[in-house]
Design a protein around this motif. Sequence first.
Motif, PDB file in Angstrom:
ATOM      1  N   VAL B  21       0.858  -1.192   0.000  1.00  0.00           N
ATOM      2  CA  VAL B  21       0.000   0.000   0.000  1.00  0.00           C
ATOM      3  C   VAL B  21       0.893   1.241   0.000  1.00  0.00           C
ATOM      4  CG1 VAL B  21      -1.782   1.270   1.248  1.00  0.00           C
ATOM      5  CG2 VAL B  21      -1.759  -1.240   1.300  1.00  0.00           C
ATOM      6  N   LEU B  22       0.629   2.146  -0.926  1.00  0.00           N
ATOM      7  CA  LEU B  22       1.447   3.348  -1.050  1.00  0.00           C
ATOM      8  C   LEU B  22       0.521   4.564  -1.106  1.00  0.00           C
ATOM      9  CD1 LEU B  22       4.344   4.495  -1.698  1.00  0.00           C
ATOM     10  CD2 LEU B  22       3.740   4.223  -4.103  1.00  0.00           C
ATOM     11  N   VAL B  23       0.755   5.532  -0.208  1.00  0.00           N
ATOM     12  CA  VAL B  23       0.023   6.803  -0.293  1.00  0.00           C
ATOM     13  C   VAL B  23       0.863   7.740  -1.143  1.00  0.00           C
ATOM     14  CG1 VAL B  23      -0.900   8.767   0.996  1.00  0.00           C
ATOM     15  CG2 VAL B  23      -1.026   6.469   1.975  1.00  0.00           C
ATOM     16  N   THR B  24       0.286   8.239  -2.231  1.00  0.00           N
ATOM     17  CA  THR B  24       1.110   9.000  -3.166  1.00  0.00           C
ATOM     18  C   THR B  24       0.336  10.142  -3.808  1.00  0.00           C
ATOM     19  OG1 THR B  24       2.532   8.812  -5.121  1.00  0.00           O
ATOM     20  CG2 THR B  24       0.485   7.559  -5.147  1.00  0.00           C
ATOM     21  N   SER B  25       1.083  11.136  -4.304  1.00  0.00           N
ATOM     22  CA  SER B  25       0.491  12.163  -5.160  1.00  0.00           C
ATOM     23  C   SER B  25       1.317  12.263  -6.452  1.00  0.00           C
ATOM     24  CB  SER B  25       0.441  13.508  -4.427  1.00  0.00           C
ATOM     25  OG  SER B  25       1.724  13.871  -3.988  1.00  0.00           O
ATOM     26  N   LYS B  26       2.025  11.174  -6.770  1.00  0.00           N
ATOM     27  CA  LYS B  26       2.895  11.186  -7.952  1.00  0.00           C
ATOM     28  C   LYS B  26       2.253  10.436  -9.129  1.00  0.00           C
ATOM     29  CE  LYS B  26       7.363  11.339  -5.575  1.00  0.00           C
ATOM     30  NZ  LYS B  26       7.217  10.577  -4.313  1.00  0.00           N
ATOM     31  N   PRO B  27       2.154  11.073 -10.288  1.00  0.00           N
ATOM     32  CA  PRO B  27       1.582  10.411 -11.465  1.00  0.00           C
ATOM     33  C   PRO B  27       2.254   9.072 -11.792  1.00  0.00           C
ATOM     34  CG  PRO B  27       1.838  12.747 -11.899  1.00  0.00           C
ATOM     35  CD  PRO B  27       2.475  12.484 -10.555  1.00  0.00           C
ATOM     36  N   ALA B  28       3.575   8.993 -11.616  1.00  0.00           N
ATOM     37  CA  ALA B  28       4.289   7.760 -11.969  1.00  0.00           C
ATOM     38  C   ALA B  28       3.846   6.595 -11.087  1.00  0.00           C
ATOM     39  CB  ALA B  28       5.800   7.970 -11.845  1.00  0.00           C
ATOM     40  N   ASP B  29       3.609   6.874  -9.799  1.00  0.00           N
ATOM     41  CA  ASP B  29       3.150   5.820  -8.886  1.00  0.00           C
ATOM     42  C   ASP B  29       1.763   5.320  -9.290  1.00  0.00           C
ATOM     43  OD1 ASP B  29       5.440   6.008  -7.344  1.00  0.00           O
ATOM     44  OD2 ASP B  29       4.560   7.459  -5.949  1.00  0.00           O
ATOM     45  N   ILE B  30       0.912   6.269  -9.690  1.00  0.00           N
ATOM     46  CA  ILE B  30      -0.452   5.890 -10.083  1.00  0.00           C
ATOM     47  C   ILE B  30      -0.399   5.024 -11.340  1.00  0.00           C
ATOM     48  CG2 ILE B  30      -2.696   6.803 -10.841  1.00  0.00           C
ATOM     49  CD1 ILE B  30      -2.014   9.322  -9.122  1.00  0.00           C
ATOM     50  N   ALA B  31       0.469   5.417 -12.264  1.00  0.00           N
ATOM     51  CA  ALA B  31       0.601   4.657 -13.514  1.00  0.00           C
ATOM     52  C   ALA B  31       1.132   3.251 -13.252  1.00  0.00           C
ATOM     53  CB  ALA B  31       1.524   5.407 -14.473  1.00  0.00           C
ATOM     54  N   GLU B  58      -5.345  14.003 -15.165  1.00  0.00           N
ATOM     55  CA  GLU B  58      -5.168  13.029 -16.251  1.00  0.00           C
ATOM     56  C   GLU B  58      -4.695  11.668 -15.752  1.00  0.00           C
ATOM     57  OE1 GLU B  58      -6.315  12.759 -19.228  1.00  0.00           O
ATOM     58  OE2 GLU B  58      -7.300  14.670 -18.836  1.00  0.00           O
ATOM     59  N   PRO B  59      -3.691  11.626 -14.844  1.00  0.00           N
ATOM     60  CA  PRO B  59      -3.271  10.316 -14.321  1.00  0.00           C
ATOM     61  C   PRO B  59      -4.398   9.556 -13.608  1.00  0.00           C
ATOM     62  CG  PRO B  59      -1.594  11.957 -13.861  1.00  0.00           C
ATOM     63  CD  PRO B  59      -2.761  12.700 -14.439  1.00  0.00           C
ATOM     64  N   VAL B  60      -5.223  10.281 -12.851  1.00  0.00           N
ATOM     65  CA  VAL B  60      -6.328   9.611 -12.152  1.00  0.00           C
ATOM     66  C   VAL B  60      -7.354   9.119 -13.170  1.00  0.00           C
ATOM     67  CG1 VAL B  60      -8.261   9.952 -10.548  1.00  0.00           C
ATOM     68  CG2 VAL B  60      -5.985  10.817  -9.961  1.00  0.00           C
ATOM     69  N   LEU B  61      -7.679   9.944 -14.157  1.00  0.00           N
ATOM     70  CA  LEU B  61      -8.625   9.521 -15.199  1.00  0.00           C
ATOM     71  C   LEU B  61      -8.080   8.324 -15.970  1.00  0.00           C
ATOM     72  CD1 LEU B  61      -9.967  12.919 -16.578  1.00  0.00           C
ATOM     73  CD2 LEU B  61     -11.295  11.107 -15.457  1.00  0.00           C
ATOM     74  N   ALA B  62      -6.774   8.334 -16.256  1.00  0.00           N
ATOM     75  CA  ALA B  62      -6.159   7.219 -16.981  1.00  0.00           C
ATOM     76  C   ALA B  62      -6.308   5.932 -16.172  1.00  0.00           C
ATOM     77  CB  ALA B  62      -4.685   7.522 -17.264  1.00  0.00           C
ATOM     78  N   ALA B  63      -6.100   6.033 -14.854  1.00  0.00           N
ATOM     79  CA  ALA B  63      -6.266   4.857 -13.996  1.00  0.00           C
ATOM     80  C   ALA B  63      -7.716   4.394 -14.008  1.00  0.00           C
ATOM     81  CB  ALA B  63      -5.821   5.182 -12.564  1.00  0.00           C
ATOM     82  N   ALA B  64      -8.638   5.347 -13.963  1.00  0.00           N
ATOM     83  CA  ALA B  64     -10.059   5.000 -13.928  1.00  0.00           C
ATOM     84  C   ALA B  64     -10.520   4.366 -15.246  1.00  0.00           C
ATOM     85  CB  ALA B  64     -10.893   6.245 -13.622  1.00  0.00           C
TER      86      ALA B  64
END
Lengths: 257, 206
Positions: B21-31, B58-64
Amino acid sequence: MSLAKRIIPCLDVDNGRVVKGVQFVDIRDAGDPVEVARRYDKEGADEITFLDITASSDDRDTIVHVVEHVAEEVFIPLTVGGGIRKLEDVRTMLNAGADKVAINTAAVFNPDFVREVSDRIGSQCIVVAIDAKQVSAAGEPLRWELFTHGGRKPTGLDAVEWAQKMTDYGAGEILLTSMDRDGTKAGFDLTLTRAIADAVSIPVIASGGVGNLDHLAEGVLEGRADAVLAASIFHFGEYTVGQAKQRMAERGVEVRL
Amino acid sequence: MGNLRSVAKALEHVVEPGQQVLVTSKPADIAAASHVVFPGQGAARDCMRELDQHKLVEPVLAAARSKPFLGICMGLQVLMRHSEENAGVDCMNLYPGEVRALAPRLAAAGEMALKIPHMGWNNVMQSGSHPLWNGIAQNSRFYFVHSFFVDPEDPLLASGHSRYGIEFTSAIACANVFAVQFHPEKSADDGLRLLHNFVRWNGQYA
């Protein structure tokens, strides 16, 4: 099927230890807040409130560690009160895993503090604690005054007006304690509870005076409280939270079983 | 609410061996993540502003659009097109629909005595089966705290409804996305079960 009325056990914590002696036969360490919280969670508590009564401000970090440990194991809402004066204190508690903080004295000295927390973090995390005592004489219209410092210092403020003001300032909830009933086991001050519950648009938690399970039901049915808080009837093993819920359900109160 | 630590702790409680589990605000982590939980924080305007500032929309939408995705509370609301909160906020517009204030709808329904926020344990009526409802009884109670609710244009988006003066959508499901108005991380065993189901979900939903 709709929103359940909540039952909230309250733990007084002094220097990281539960005080007022919890007497559960099957608990290893009755003074350990984590063990007690876990027990209440298993019994079906809807939330847990910790009241930090640590006298020395040097030891205030202890409650933060308590909250951290509890939040790692107990997955229901946690409220912490006692000694919270600055926005930073609120953030520290929330970061430790608390969901709400209860503010009393600090709100009286600086009502804008409530507004600040509400604007910056959100009203859902602020519980304004009101300690009220009846001050009207016999025959006069009922009036209750707000007290601070654990009920020791009068403020001259009307408790109902104060509850309305705190609602306007962004409080998310009111924790109402009757100083006249606290510790008496005579039941909530239902007139006070109803006066405040009817005066504000936010949820009200009734506290102070619970001596049996019917008192809890009456807090909801007659006091119109959204939640009921009790300490000693649960701590001393007189009743379990589960028994409390059963009784409330029998009295027609919607609860989470 | 939106307490990141609480969400992380609850996930740590249910993850499989090998999952981290990682708490992050980094686009790379989300990707890079296999699963994304999106709790959202603060009011709608603050939440959208934070997402913009960290270049996360955009990173959150890409994940969704691509992997198992769980929205919680504000993380459900900002998936809609627009919110009434803060005098009107444009949201992420993943789904057509509006986020509406409870207070005027309760008043219109004659439910003036109900308190706002809607705070506490309420029933969720599951609209149908879904992998995230596995092992969770119909009408189970979850912990809510909110003053706004989502009103998606497509009624088939709803996976759960709740009642508080009015009936509202309390869970949505679409392809690899599941999002809830309540707080599974604060909803005891049923909440943990939902998170348990999520971290084991492959994102398939027929």
